[in-house]
Motif scaffolding. Structure first.
Motif, PDB file in Angstrom:
ATOM      1  N   MET A   1      82.977  37.985  73.437  1.00  0.00           N
ATOM      2  CA  MET A   1      82.857  36.881  74.034  1.00  0.00           C
ATOM      3  C   MET A   1      82.437  37.142  75.638  1.00  0.00           C
ATOM      4  N   LYS A   2      82.392  38.017  76.106  1.00  0.00           N
ATOM      5  CA  LYS A   2      82.165  38.540  77.691  1.00  0.00           C
ATOM      6  C   LYS A   2      80.274  38.567  77.686  1.00  0.00           C
ATOM      7  N   GLU A   3      80.467  39.314  76.749  1.00  0.00           N
ATOM      8  CA  GLU A   3      78.687  39.493  76.992  1.00  0.00           C
ATOM      9  C   GLU A   3      78.097  37.694  76.796  1.00  0.00           C
ATOM     10  N   PHE A   4      78.682  37.034  76.451  1.00  0.00           N
ATOM     11  CA  PHE A   4      77.736  35.407  75.563  1.00  0.00           C
ATOM     12  C   PHE A   4      78.651  35.117  77.600  1.00  0.00           C
ATOM     13  N   LEU A   5      79.387  35.446  77.841  1.00  0.00           N
ATOM     14  CA  LEU A   5      80.208  34.315  79.689  1.00  0.00           C
ATOM     15  C   LEU A   5      78.987  35.436  81.031  1.00  0.00           C
ATOM     16  N   ARG A   6      78.469  36.645  80.460  1.00  0.00           N
ATOM     17  CA  ARG A   6      77.619  37.321  81.393  1.00  0.00           C
ATOM     18  C   ARG A   6      76.380  36.408  81.172  1.00  0.00           C
ATOM     19  N   ASN A   7      75.651  36.100  80.163  1.00  0.00           N
ATOM     20  CA  ASN A   7      74.211  36.272  80.054  1.00  0.00           C
ATOM     21  C   ASN A   7      74.101  34.407  80.665  1.00  0.00           C
ATOM     22  N   LEU A   8      75.579  33.670  80.945  1.00  0.00           N
ATOM     23  CA  LEU A   8      75.246  32.240  80.681  1.00  0.00           C
ATOM     24  C   LEU A   8      74.521  32.075  82.671  1.00  0.00           C
ATOM     25  N   ALA A   9      75.364  33.154  82.943  1.00  0.00           N
ATOM     26  CA  ALA A   9      74.878  33.517  84.852  1.00  0.00           C
ATOM     27  C   ALA A   9      73.111  33.180  84.688  1.00  0.00           C
ATOM     28  N   PHE A  10      72.573  33.833  84.212  1.00  0.00           N
ATOM     29  CA  PHE A  10      71.186  33.825  83.418  1.00  0.00           C
ATOM     30  C   PHE A  10      70.099  32.422  82.534  1.00  0.00           C
ATOM     31  N   GLY A  11      71.192  32.341  82.008  1.00  0.00           N
ATOM     32  CA  GLY A  11      70.575  30.890  81.315  1.00  0.00           C
ATOM     33  C   GLY A  11      71.046  31.249  79.869  1.00  0.00           C
ATOM     34  N   VAL A  12      71.451  30.561  78.081  1.00  0.00           N
ATOM     35  CA  VAL A  12      71.536  30.948  77.670  1.00  0.00           C
ATOM     36  C   VAL A  12      70.976  29.353  76.681  1.00  0.00           C
ATOM     37  N   ARG A  13      69.680  29.953  75.672  1.00  0.00           N
ATOM     38  CA  ARG A  13      69.197  29.043  75.164  1.00  0.00           C
ATOM     39  C   ARG A  13      70.108  28.755  74.073  1.00  0.00           C
ATOM     40  N   ALA A  14      70.109  27.278  73.876  1.00  0.00           N
ATOM     41  CA  ALA A  14      71.094  25.856  73.032  1.00  0.00           C
ATOM     42  C   ALA A  14      71.291  26.939  71.258  1.00  0.00           C
ATOM     43  N   ASP A  15      69.774  27.072  71.434  1.00  0.00           N
ATOM     44  CA  ASP A  15      69.355  27.640  69.752  1.00  0.00           C
ATOM     45  C   ASP A  15      69.666  29.410  69.771  1.00  0.00           C
ATOM     46  N   GLU A  16      70.776  29.233  70.893  1.00  0.00           N
ATOM     47  CA  GLU A  16      70.414  31.005  70.686  1.00  0.00           C
ATOM     48  C   GLU A  16      72.001  31.764  70.111  1.00  0.00           C
ATOM     49  N   ILE A  17      72.688  30.800  70.208  1.00  0.00           N
ATOM     50  CA  ILE A  17      74.284  30.254  71.006  1.00  0.00           C
ATOM     51  C   ILE A  17      74.634  30.269  68.969  1.00  0.00           C
ATOM     52  N   SER A  18      76.121  31.451  69.075  1.00  0.00           N
ATOM     53  CA  SER A  18      76.272  31.490  67.178  1.00  0.00           C
ATOM     54  C   SER A  18      77.271  30.582  67.580  1.00  0.00           C
ATOM     55  N   SER A  19      77.713  30.273  66.293  1.00  0.00           N
ATOM     56  CA  SER A  19      78.757  29.102  65.601  1.00  0.00           C
ATOM     57  C   SER A  19      79.699  29.912  65.863  1.00  0.00           C
ATOM     58  N   ASP A  20      80.355  30.537  66.477  1.00  0.00           N
ATOM     59  CA  ASP A  20      81.717  31.206  67.042  1.00  0.00           C
ATOM     60  C   ASP A  20      81.347  30.971  68.156  1.00  0.00           C
ATOM     61  N   PHE A  21      80.607  30.638  69.332  1.00  0.00           N
ATOM     62  CA  PHE A  21      80.892  30.171  71.014  1.00  0.00           C
ATOM     63  C   PHE A  21      80.072  28.338  70.965  1.00  0.00           C
TER      64      PHE A  21
END
Length: 641
Positions: free
Chosen positions: A1-21
Motif C-alpha cells: 500500500m505504501k508504494e501505491f500511495l507514494r506513486n499517486l504523487a506522480f500519477g497512476v494509470r487506471a489500468d495499472e491499479i490492481s484489484s486490491d487497491f
C-alpha cells in the motif's frame, strides 16, 4: 500500500491499479483527496499520506510517506478521526499558525490492527479501558453496570471502530494471560480456521513413496537433523558424501502440501512467520503440517526439496543441483549433543561424516569471513515453570554445532538465490548510512575504542572488532555495530547482502516457519513455466514489504512476552539490588540485568549521563505488570574488569 500511495504523487494509470487497491482508489476520489487527469489519478495539493504515531497524552504525529517532509506533522487529538497507533491515513495539511506543521486525518486507509487490548480501570465512579500499547484511556461500548460486574483488571479485546468488547481475555493477575496479551497486541492468533485444519488433515500422516516415482529416492542416505533440544518442527536435514565431497541439504517440501492461494496459504501469508515463546511455538502452519507430515522426523519417509552441492579439492563449489526428493532422516541430533560429539569424537558409524563435514565447513567459514563479518552475539533464553512463572534467564551463544548447520544452510540459500533471475524473493542487507556509523564511532570513543572513519565499511568494522577483542568487550561492541547497520529485509529484486558478503542471497531453508521460503520454493519449481511463474509473482513487491513488517512483529511478540515475565518477577524483587550494565543512554537511560536474572530491561529514573556499557548495581524500585516495565535507580557504579 505504501508504494501505491507514494506513486499517486506522480500519477497512476487506471489500468495499472490492481484489484486490491480499486476500492481504496474510489474512497480517495470520493473524498476529493485525489483527482483524475488524462487517464491518470493524482494526489491533490494539500494532502499527504502517512502512518500515525500517538503519544501517551493522546496527541498524534504523522510520519509522511513523502520524503520531502523533513519532520513529522502534528495531529491534535480532536483531529485523529478515530485513527489508532500505526494506522495508515490520508491527512489534510492545516494552515501554519504555529512553528510546527500540522494536519488532520481525513480517511483511515488501513488499520494497523482491527482490535486493541485494554485493561479495565476505575476512574472516579466510571470504569474505562486503558490501552495496553499506548496507555491511553478510552470509554468502552458497554453499560457501566456490565463493566462494573467485571473485576477491575480484566483484560479485554475491543473493536477499534467503535470500542465494542469482542472478548474477555482474562485477568491481569493470572500469569497465563501474558501469552494472550502479547499475541493480541500484534493481532496474532494461535488458532486456525476449520478450513485450514481440514486442508492440513487431508494430507494424511505418512508419505507413500510409491506415489512419487518421479522424485529422487535418497532414503538410503544417512541424513540427520540438528535442532534445539525442544524443537518440534524439523525444516532441514543434512548428509555429506565423503567419497564424492558432496553436501546434501534437504528441506521440507511444504509447497507439495500448501498450494498457492488456498485457505492455509492465505493464513500462512498473513502470519508470515512462526512465533517462539519460551514454553511453546505459535506455528505459521497448522501443526498437522508443521509438526507432522512436513516435518523431517526421524525414521519417517518425507518429501524434500534438496540441494546437492559438490566441492572440488580446494573447497570451491564445483556444481549445484536442485531436485525434488524423498528422504528418511536416520537420526535426530540436538545442538548440545553434536557439540559434545565434535569435542570427544566417538565412533558415529553411519554418521561419521559429521566430522569431515564440520572440518570442511570450518574452512568454508574462514574463507567466507574474509568478505563478511562474524558477530559474537547471544540469544536471550527464558525458562518457565508449569504456571508460566519465570524460573531463570540466560544467554546462549553460537557453538560449533550451530555454526555447522548455519554454514550448510548458507550454501543452500545462496544457491537458491542464484537460480532466480530478475524478480523473485531475496533477502537483502544494505550498507549502513554514514551518519549512523559516525554516531557509532562516538559511542565507541566513550568506551575507549578510538577508530577513524573509513569509507570502506568492511575494513572499519574489522578494525573496531580487533580493538574490542583486545579489551574483551567483543560481544557488547558487536551488538552496537549491528544496531548501527540497516536491518536485513525481504525484497522482490536482488540488492545483495552486505553482512554475509554475498552478491545474491535468499531464504530457502525454513518453509515450515517462514513464508518467504515457501514462496521461493514455488518459484523455483515454476522456473520453466513462465505463466505459472508470473502468476506466483502477483503483488510480490508488496508481499515482500509485508513479510519484512511481519518479521519484526513476530520478534516484538516474543520480546513483549519476555518483558511481561520479567516485570512480574521484578514486582516480587522491589528493594533488592542487582548487577547490570547501561544498554542505552540517549533520552531514557536503560540498564539490562546481568545477575541471577539476565536480560531484563530496567528504566533508570533520573539518570541521563552514564556511559554506554557502564557496569552498575541498581535497586529495583517498581514494576508495572500491565505495561511490562521495570523501574530502578543506581546504588553504585562498578569497576569494569
Amino acid at each position: 500500500m505504501k508504494e501505491f500511495l507514494r506513486n499517486l504523487a506522480f500519477g497512476v494509470r487506471a489500468d495499472e491499479i490492481s484489484s486490491d487497491f480499486k476500492q481504496l482508489l474510489r474512497e480517495l476520489f470520493e473524498s476529493k483527496i485525489i483527482s483524475e487527469h488524462k487517464g491518470k489519478f493524482y494526489l491533490n495539493n494539500g494532502f499527504v499520506f502517512g502512518k500515525i504515531d500517538i503519544s501517551s497524552k493522546g496527541t498524534g504525529f504523522l510520519r509522511p510517506f513523502d520524503e520531502s517532509f523533513e519532520r513529522d506533522l502534528l495531529v491534535e487529538a480532536r483531529d485523529l478521526k478515530g485513527a489508532n497507533y500505526a494506522d495508515i491515513v490520508a491527512c489534510k495539511l492545516m494552515p501554519i499558525k504555529k512553528r510546527r506543521p500540522s494536519a488532520k486525518v481525513i480517511l483511515v486507509l488501513a488499520r494497523a490492527n482491527a482490535t486493541s487490548i485494554v485493561i479495565t480501570k476505575r476512574y472516579g465512579d466510571a470504569v474505562l479501558g486503558m490501552n495496553l500499547k499506548t496507555a491511553l484511556t478510552t470509554p468502552l461500548k458497554a453499560s457501566q453496570k456490565s463493566l462494573k460486574a467485571l473485576p477491575i483488571g480484566s483484560v479485554l479485546k475491543i473493536d477499534n471502530k467503535d470500542n465494542a468488547i469482542i472478548e474477555v481475555l482474562g485477568h491481569i493477575d493470572d500469569e497465563s494471560i501474558d501469552e494472550k496479551i502479547s499475541l493480541a497486541l500484534f493481532n496474532k492468533n494461535d488458532e486456525f480456521s476449520a478450513l485450514c485444519y481440514d486442508e492440513a488433515s487431508a494430507n494424511g500422516d505418512f508419505v507413500d513413496a510409491s506415489m512419487y516415482p518421479q522424485k529422487v529416492d535418497l532414503r538410503d542416505k544417512a541424513f540427520c537433523t540438528i535442532d534445539p533440544v525442544d524443537a518440534k518442527d524439523f525444516d532441514d536435514a543434512i548428509f555429506y558424501d565423503k567419497a564424492q565431497n558432496t553436501l546434501f541439504v534437504a528441506i521440507a517440501d511444504v509447497s507439495e502440501y500448501v498450494f498457492a492461494f488456498s485457505a492455509t496459504d492465505k493464513e500462512a501469508r498473513n502470519r508470515g512467520f512462526s512465533i517462539y515463546f519460551p514454553h511453546k511455538a505459535v506455528p505459521m502452519l497448522p501443526r498437522n503440517l508443521s509438526e507432522n507430515i512436513c516435518s523431517l522426523k526421524p525414521n519417517e519417509d518425507r518429501l524434500a526439496f534438496c540441494f546437492k552441492i559438490s566441492f572440488d579439492e580446494s573447497g570451491e563449489v564445483r556444481s549445484e543441483e536442485l531436485f525434488e526428493a524423498i528422504i528418511n532422516s536416520k537420526r535426530r541430533f540436538n545442538y548440545d549433543e553434536v557439540d559434545s560429539l565434535l569435542e570427544k569424537k566417538p565412533n558415529l558409524g553411519h554418521f561419521s561424516w559429521l566430522y569431515e563435514l564440520f572440518a570442511l565447513m570450518q574452512k568454508q567459514r574462514k574463507r567466507r569471513l574474509k568478505n563478511a563479518f562474524e558477530f559474537r552475539t547471544s540469544e536471550l533464553k527464558m525458562s518457565l515453570d508449569e504456571r508460566q512463572h519465570l524460573i531463570s534467564s540466560r544467554y546462549e551463544s553460537d557453538t560449533p554445532s550451530h555454526q555447522l548447520v548455519e554454514d550448510c544452510m548458507l550454501f543452500a540459500n545462496k544457491a537458491a538465490a542464484r537460480l532466480i533471475e530478475g524478480v523473485g524473493v531475496f533477502r537483502n542487507h544494505g550498507v549502513a548510512e554514514n551518519k549512523k556509523i559516525l554516531k557509532l564511532l562516538q559511542e565507541l570513543s566513550a568506551l575507549g575504542i578510538d577508530t577513524k572513519f573509513k569509507p570502506n565499511l568492511a575494513e572499519l568494522i574489522r578494525d573496531i572488532q580487533a580493538l574490542a577483542d583486545e579489551m574483551d568487550i567483543r560481544s557488547e561492541v558487536d551488538k552496537l555495530i549491528i544496531k548501527a547497520q540497516k536491518k536485513a529485509e525481504y525484497a522482490s529484486e536482488n540488492a545483495g547482502h552486505f553482512g554475509l558478503g554475498f552478491d545474491r542471497y535468499s531464504h530457502f531453508t525454513s518453509p515450515i516457519r517462514r513464508y518467504s521460503d515457501l514462496i521461493l520454493h514455488r518459484l523455483l519449481k515454476a522456473r520453466n513455466d513462465e505463466k505459472a511463474y508470473n502468476y506466483l509473482l502477483l503483488n510480490i513487491k508488496s508481499t515482500c514489504e509485508s513479510l519484512s513488517t511481519l518479521e519484526r512483529e513476530a520478534d516484538k511478540v516474543a520480546w513483549d512476552f519476555m518483558d511481561r515475565k520479567f516485570a512480574r518477577w521484578a514486582k516480587t524483587q522491589i528493594g533488592r539490588k542487582f548487577k547490570a550494565y547501561i544498554s542505552e543512554n540517549t533520552g531514557v537511560c536503560l540498564a539490562k540485568l546481568d545477575d541471577e536474572i539476565k536480560g531484563a530491561e530496567v528504566i533508570l529514573i533520573g539518570e541521563n549521563s552514564l556511559n554506554l556499557l557502564q557496569k552498575i548495581e541498581l535497586i529495583i524500585t517498581d514494576a508495572d505488570i500491565i505495561m511490562a516495565k521495570i523501574f530502578g535507580k543506581i546504588s553504585q557504579k562498578l569497576e569494569s574488569k
